[in-house]
Design a protein around this motif. Structure first.
Motif, PDB file in Angstrom:
ATOM      1  N   GLN A 295       0.809  -1.210   0.000  1.00  0.00           N
ATOM      2  CA  GLN A 295       0.000   0.000   0.000  1.00  0.00           C
ATOM      3  C   GLN A 295       0.847   1.266   0.000  1.00  0.00           C
ATOM      4  O   GLN A 295       0.443   2.291  -0.554  1.00  0.00           O
ATOM      5  N   ALA A 296       2.013   1.219   0.625  1.00  0.00           N
ATOM      6  CA  ALA A 296       2.898   2.384   0.609  1.00  0.00           C
ATOM      7  C   ALA A 296       3.346   2.700  -0.815  1.00  0.00           C
ATOM      8  O   ALA A 296       3.599   3.862  -1.160  1.00  0.00           O
ATOM      9  N   LYS A 332      -7.337   8.294  -7.182  1.00  0.00           N
ATOM     10  CA  LYS A 332      -7.279   9.291  -6.110  1.00  0.00           C
ATOM     11  C   LYS A 332      -8.045   8.813  -4.880  1.00  0.00           C
ATOM     12  O   LYS A 332      -7.582   8.962  -3.735  1.00  0.00           O
ATOM     13  N   ALA A 333      -9.239   8.258  -5.102  1.00  0.00           N
ATOM     14  CA  ALA A 333     -10.033   7.766  -3.980  1.00  0.00           C
ATOM     15  C   ALA A 333      -9.343   6.584  -3.308  1.00  0.00           C
ATOM     16  O   ALA A 333      -9.315   6.477  -2.073  1.00  0.00           O
ATOM     17  N   ASP A 334      -8.772   5.693  -4.108  1.00  0.00           N
ATOM     18  CA  ASP A 334      -8.060   4.543  -3.546  1.00  0.00           C
ATOM     19  C   ASP A 334      -6.827   4.963  -2.754  1.00  0.00           C
ATOM     20  O   ASP A 334      -6.382   4.235  -1.860  1.00  0.00           O
ATOM     21  N   SER A 335      -6.268   6.120  -3.080  1.00  0.00           N
ATOM     22  CA  SER A 335      -5.033   6.539  -2.411  1.00  0.00           C
ATOM     23  C   SER A 335      -5.256   6.886  -0.938  1.00  0.00           C
ATOM     24  O   SER A 335      -4.283   6.954  -0.171  1.00  0.00           O
ATOM     25  N   ILE A 336      -6.512   7.100  -0.551  1.00  0.00           N
ATOM     26  CA  ILE A 336      -6.795   7.336   0.870  1.00  0.00           C
ATOM     27  C   ILE A 336      -7.626   6.211   1.473  1.00  0.00           C
ATOM     28  O   ILE A 336      -7.944   6.238   2.661  1.00  0.00           O
ATOM     29  N   ALA A 337      -7.994   5.228   0.662  1.00  0.00           N
ATOM     30  CA  ALA A 337      -8.810   4.121   1.161  1.00  0.00           C
ATOM     31  C   ALA A 337      -7.961   3.164   1.989  1.00  0.00           C
ATOM     32  O   ALA A 337      -6.851   2.808   1.598  1.00  0.00           O
ATOM     33  N   TYR A 338      -8.487   2.783   3.148  1.00  0.00           N
ATOM     34  CA  TYR A 338      -7.830   1.823   4.034  1.00  0.00           C
ATOM     35  C   TYR A 338      -6.407   2.251   4.390  1.00  0.00           C
ATOM     36  O   TYR A 338      -5.512   1.430   4.520  1.00  0.00           O
ATOM     37  N   GLY A 339      -6.229   3.553   4.541  1.00  0.00           N
ATOM     38  CA  GLY A 339      -4.946   4.092   4.961  1.00  0.00           C
ATOM     39  C   GLY A 339      -4.174   4.702   3.815  1.00  0.00           C
ATOM     40  O   GLY A 339      -4.066   4.110   2.744  1.00  0.00           O
ATOM     41  N   THR A 340      -3.631   5.888   4.024  1.00  0.00           N
ATOM     42  CA  THR A 340      -2.820   6.543   3.002  1.00  0.00           C
ATOM     43  C   THR A 340      -1.455   5.864   2.907  1.00  0.00           C
ATOM     44  O   THR A 340      -1.066   5.073   3.783  1.00  0.00           O
ATOM     45  N   HIS A 344       0.742   3.893   5.913  1.00  0.00           N
ATOM     46  CA  HIS A 344       1.327   2.553   5.785  1.00  0.00           C
ATOM     47  C   HIS A 344       2.842   2.590   5.931  1.00  0.00           C
ATOM     48  O   HIS A 344       3.438   1.628   6.441  1.00  0.00           O
ATOM     49  N   ARG A 345       3.478   3.678   5.514  1.00  0.00           N
ATOM     50  CA  ARG A 345       4.921   3.791   5.750  1.00  0.00           C
ATOM     51  C   ARG A 345       5.219   3.897   7.242  1.00  0.00           C
ATOM     52  O   ARG A 345       6.206   3.316   7.738  1.00  0.00           O
ATOM     53  N   GLU A 346       4.393   4.638   7.960  1.00  0.00           N
ATOM     54  CA  GLU A 346       4.567   4.732   9.416  1.00  0.00           C
ATOM     55  C   GLU A 346       4.376   3.364  10.064  1.00  0.00           C
ATOM     56  O   GLU A 346       5.135   2.979  10.971  1.00  0.00           O
ATOM     57  N   ALA A 347       3.353   2.641   9.621  1.00  0.00           N
ATOM     58  CA  ALA A 347       3.122   1.301  10.166  1.00  0.00           C
ATOM     59  C   ALA A 347       4.278   0.378   9.843  1.00  0.00           C
ATOM     60  O   ALA A 347       4.700  -0.430  10.686  1.00  0.00           O
ATOM     61  N   LEU A 348       4.817   0.496   8.635  1.00  0.00           N
ATOM     62  CA  LEU A 348       5.941  -0.343   8.228  1.00  0.00           C
ATOM     63  C   LEU A 348       7.179  -0.046   9.074  1.00  0.00           C
ATOM     64  O   LEU A 348       7.890  -0.978   9.487  1.00  0.00           O
ATOM     65  N   ALA A 349       7.429   1.215   9.348  1.00  0.00           N
ATOM     66  CA  ALA A 349       8.571   1.597  10.172  1.00  0.00           C
ATOM     67  C   ALA A 349       8.465   1.001  11.572  1.00  0.00           C
ATOM     68  O   ALA A 349       9.452   0.499  12.129  1.00  0.00           O
ATOM     69  N   GLU A 350       7.253   1.005  12.109  1.00  0.00           N
ATOM     70  CA  GLU A 350       7.049   0.430  13.441  1.00  0.00           C
ATOM     71  C   GLU A 350       7.208  -1.093  13.412  1.00  0.00           C
ATOM     72  O   GLU A 350       7.833  -1.672  14.293  1.00  0.00           O
TER      73      GLU A 350
END
Length: 357
Positions: A295-296, A332-340, A344-350
């Motif tokens: 997703q990122a 564009k709509a998909d780019s904010i769907a279920y997380g921007t 997802h980059r923040e989640a990946l870093a964690e």
């Protein structure tokens, strides 16, 4: 080693879905339905979900489904993205189905698998996996509250509603008020759902069910974004080969070749990321990390591909009659769907224990 190539069965599934969408989901028809305010194509849904049995791909055979995996669902999502099909497949056959499977409600999962019942998880489309949820109140055994940004709520037969007591409740559509919201993507309309003393049946615990559903949604959304980006690239290359300027094909100019070559590389990388996410969901290995990576990467590529399609088609790409705007709005709509992508980059870093400096 994980094999991310498409199997013969997956390619056969792709061909069948593409044939159906080619015959019944032409761009002009999608635009016409969008203008009508009722984009949902019930006849196409019946053919795809009931006739082909694709609504139950994730549901085990003993519960009335096909017992397939997320890899097969990803192939369907690619083709639906390539056609910007106005169908609630992601919301019903993936998100709602995953939530119900997590709760273990065999009766409801069988209903969703049949395709005759459309389910929607009443969580805002922009909600990322692991994010906080907006829950309705439980008062005297009934549900009260308002939920916004719910995709495909207008066509749902049953809504799965998180409540403040920790439960996930199945509520029939006639027990709620659905108010359409202004949506950028007219093929996936959003709505506000209002519950005023609505009766609901508790199907399980909301937190694990919603977490599983949103993770699958984010991972398989990458395949839809792949389909959108692949259409944009393919149609742009085709157009530039045919369009002539200065008595030569526009696609022969080196500057445009470089732009298309870069875009091709990004779409190929997106295919790898989307396939990896689908395979991780199917196998259960490194799922959170793989989905976050997909997703990122997926959202920026899909948006850039569709923006290039609009621009490189020239004046015709700016018109309402040309379908490029449908793909740009979906991207564009998909780019904010279920997380921007940023979320997802923040989640990946964690997940990877990469601390910010």
């Amino acid at each position: 080693m994980t094999d991310l190539l498409y199997s013969e069965e997956e390619e056969a599934l792709r061909a069948a879905v593409r044939d159906l969408l080619t015959d019944h989901c032409a761009p002009a028809d999608v635009i016409a339905r969008s203008e009508s305010g009722t984009p949902f194509d019930r006849a196409l849904w019946k053919s795809l979900a009931e006739g082909m049995g694709l609504a139950g791909l994730l549901v085990p055979e003993e519960q009335g489904g096909q017992g397939a995996s997320h890899r097969e669902v990803a192939v369907v999502m690619e083709e639906l993205g390539r056609a910007v099909a106005p169908l609630p497949y992601l919301t019903s056959a993936v998100v709602a189905t995953e939530a119900v499977l997590a709760c273990g409600d065999r009766e409801l999962s069988a209903q969703l698998a049949s395709g005759r019942t459309i389910g929607v998880l009443a969580v805002g489309l922009a909600t990322a996996p692991g994010a906080g949820l907006t829950a309705v109140r439980v008062e005297n055994g009934t549900l009260h509250g308002e939920l916004t940004g719910i995709a495909d709520a207008a066509v749902a037969d049953v809504l799965l509603v998180p409540a403040d007591d920790g439960g996930l409740y199945a509520v029939t559509a006639d027990a709620v008020t659905v108010t359409p919201q202004v949506s950028l993507d007219l093929t996936r309309p959003l709505a506000t759902v209002t519950l005023t003393g609505a009766a609901g049946r508790r199907v399980g615990d909301a937190e694990p069910a919603v977490r599983r559903a949103l993770r699958a949604a984010a991972g398989l959304l990458a395949s839809e974004q792949l389909g959108v980006a692949d259409w944009a690239l393919t149609e742009t290359v085709r157009y530039l080969k045919e369009r002539k300027q200065f008595n030569r094909p526009v696609g022969g100019f080196q500057a445009l070749k470089h732009r298309l070559a870069q875009l091709w590389l990004e779409v190929v990388n997106l295919r790898a990321a989307a396939r990896a996410a689908a395979d991780a969901l199917a196998s259960g290995e490194d799922t959170d990390i793989t989905v976050a990576v997909a997703q990122a990467y997926a959202a920026p590529v899909a948006v850039r591909a569709t923006e290039e399609a609009v621009q490189l088609h020239g004046g015709i790409g700016m018109t309402w009659e040309h379908p490029a705007h449908l793909y740009l709005k979906r991207a564009k709509a998909d780019s904010i769907a279920y997380g921007t992508a940023g979320a997802h980059r923040e989640a990946l870093a964690e997940l990877a224990d990469l601390q910010a400096p």
